[in-house]
Design an enzyme around this catalytic site. Structure first.
Site, PDB file in Angstrom:
ATOM      1  N   THR A 141      80.446  81.413   8.374  1.00 33.26           N
ATOM      2  CA  THR A 141      79.313  80.506   8.173  1.00 33.26           C
ATOM      3  C   THR A 141      78.012  81.273   8.023  1.00 33.26           C
ATOM      4  O   THR A 141      77.107  80.855   7.307  1.00 33.26           O
ATOM      5  CB  THR A 141      79.216  79.530   9.366  1.00 33.26           C
ATOM      6  OG1 THR A 141      80.374  78.704   9.344  1.00 33.26           O
ATOM      7  CG2 THR A 141      77.988  78.655   9.289  1.00 33.26           C
ATOM      8  N   THR A 146      82.877  82.235  13.069  1.00 37.33           N
ATOM      9  CA  THR A 146      82.895  82.033  14.520  1.00 37.33           C
ATOM     10  C   THR A 146      84.255  81.560  15.044  1.00 37.33           C
ATOM     11  O   THR A 146      84.506  81.652  16.239  1.00 37.33           O
ATOM     12  CB  THR A 146      81.830  81.008  14.950  1.00 37.33           C
ATOM     13  OG1 THR A 146      82.086  79.768  14.296  1.00 37.33           O
ATOM     14  CG2 THR A 146      80.434  81.506  14.644  1.00 37.33           C
ATOM     15  N   ASP A 147      85.126  81.066  14.152  1.00 37.63           N
ATOM     16  CA  ASP A 147      86.376  80.469  14.649  1.00 37.63           C
ATOM     17  C   ASP A 147      87.212  81.443  15.480  1.00 37.63           C
ATOM     18  O   ASP A 147      87.757  81.080  16.520  1.00 37.63           O
ATOM     19  CB  ASP A 147      87.228  79.960  13.477  1.00 37.63           C
ATOM     20  CG  ASP A 147      86.708  78.652  12.920  1.00 37.63           C
ATOM     21  OD1 ASP A 147      85.621  78.219  13.324  1.00 37.63           O
ATOM     22  OD2 ASP A 147      87.402  78.054  12.068  1.00 37.63           O
TER      23      ASP A 147
HETATM   24  N1  DGL Z   1      85.519  79.174   8.323  1.00 34.84           N
HETATM   25  C1  DGL Z   1      85.024  79.275   9.659  1.00 34.84           C
HETATM   26  C2  DGL Z   1      85.087  80.727  10.113  1.00 34.84           C
HETATM   27  O1  DGL Z   1      84.880  81.599   9.326  1.00 34.84           O
HETATM   28  C3  DGL Z   1      83.622  78.778   9.723  1.00 34.84           C
HETATM   29  C4  DGL Z   1      83.112  78.700  11.109  1.00 34.84           C
HETATM   30  C5  DGL Z   1      81.928  79.618  11.361  1.00 34.84           C
HETATM   31  O2  DGL Z   1      81.830  80.724  10.850  1.00 34.84           O
HETATM   32  O3  DGL Z   1      81.077  79.194  12.151  1.00 34.84           O
HETATM   33  O4  DGL Z   1      85.326  81.009  11.266  1.00 34.84           O
END
Ligand code: DGL
Length: 331
Positions: free
Chosen positions: A15, A95-96
């Site tokens: 993100t 963040t995942d």
């Molecule tokens: N696709 C998710 C990731 O890359 C988006 C979540 C994020 O980065 O906050 O983990």
């Protein structure tokens, strides 16, 4: 005048490199589309405090991370940290699974230089985007001598977390990142302030070095629920894994009707580790189940996704169950 710290920022996507159709798209947006140079262009202020160079190692949502991605990233960081002209590393990341990647680095890097993993909950295009300040803070944390020998760190929402403890706890809130024992410190006006240090072994004190690892055995996770079907355990255990983390209810409780499936898996050579789906607290050895008798393990206080990484690394050493249990109490 003191020379500015040289920080290498490695882009992997997420993100923090996302873009929404409009500034009010805080949850619906395209992820992993901005290059690391574009992301860094949002924080020209950083040039006053650190010398930054950037490289784009990958461009993927972190839900797509595999063991191969972890090894690729870890080996690249290891190479960079060996250079005298590099003082610290920042990794921009979705963040995942940021907590998993950070924990893998925390266990396998061999340098006291700071490594900071950072993401954002909102894309740079949104109102009140958190990425620019998170990244600015991460670079300052990586540039600070106070961050030396603290293991891999995760910076988010003005907080500095240990990779061992931090987990993502919300799908959308800025304060998503929590550690059960609290953050190690805060960043105030660009100054990292530490209030505690990690007590468990990390980086230079661990038995694993990413430059010596080429593959890792697979470990699966089964998430328990009322009425769980033993067939799920049977199928997972027979999928070629060497270990199974059972994310049990409460303090590692195992429903009577699935004990047999876990015992059969153990007899076939799969290590069984009792964890908890509650998200915090300790799973007591020989508490809810006779672990000594069954030759099962418990996670101590680790969450299932990080217990999986710890077991993968431990199994790569070919350790006996008693040594494996010790690993969960040491790291
Ligand atoms: N696709 C998710 C990731 O890359 C988006 C979540 C994020 O980065 O906050 O983990």
């Amino acid at each position: 005048m003191k020379e500015k710290a040289h920080i290498v920022v490695i882009g992997t996507g997420g993100t923090i490199a996302g873009r929404g159709a409009s500034s009010v798209n805080t949850s619906a947006y395209a992820c992993s589309v901005l290059s690391i140079d574009e992301v860094l262009s949002g924080i020209p202020e950083v040039a006053a405090v650190s010398r930054v160079s950037a490289e784009q190692l990958m461009q993927i949502g972190s839900e797509n991370f595999t063991t191969e991605h972890l090894l690729q990233l870890g080996k690249r960081i290891d190479t960079l940290l060996r250079r005298d002209d590099v003082d610290g590393i920042v990794v921009t990341h979705g963040t995942d699974t940021i907590d998993e990647t950070a924990y893998f680095l925390h266990l396998t890097l061999k340098s006291p230089k700071p490594v900071v993993v950072v993401g954002s909950m909102r894309p740079p295009s949104s109102l009140s985007a958190d990425g620019p300040l998170n990244l600015y803070n991460a670079i300052l944390v990586a540039s600070s001598p106070a961050s030396h020998a603290k293991g891999t760190l995760v910076v988010s929402n003005d907080e500095i977390h240990s990779a061992r403890d931090v987990v993502k706890t919300s799908t959308f809130k800025l304060e998503s990142f929590r550690s059960p024992y609290g953050p190690l410190g805060y960043i105030v006006e660009g100054n990292p302030r530490y209030y505690r240090v990690p007590a468990r072994r990390h980086t230079t004190e661990t038995q694993w070095s990413v430059d010596e690892i080429y593959q890792l055995p697979e470990v699966g996770i089964v998430y328990a629920h009322a009425g769980i079907d033993a067939a799920v355990i049977e199928a997972t255990a027979q999928s070629g894994i060497r270990g199974l983390i059972y994310a049990a209810t409460g303090n590692g409780n195992v429903a009577g009707h699935v004990v047999g499936a876990l015992l059969r898996a153990r007899r076939r050579g799969v290590q069984i580790v009792r964890a908890s789906r509650t998200g915090s607290g300790i799973v007591t050895r020989n508490g809810a189940q006779p672990d000594d008798e069954y030759d099962w393990l418990v996670v101590d206080d680790q969450v299932p996704q990080k217990a999986r990484l710890l077991l993968m690394l431990s199994l790569s050493d070919g350790q006996h169950s008693t040594e494996l249990q010790d690993v969960f109490y040491r790291y």
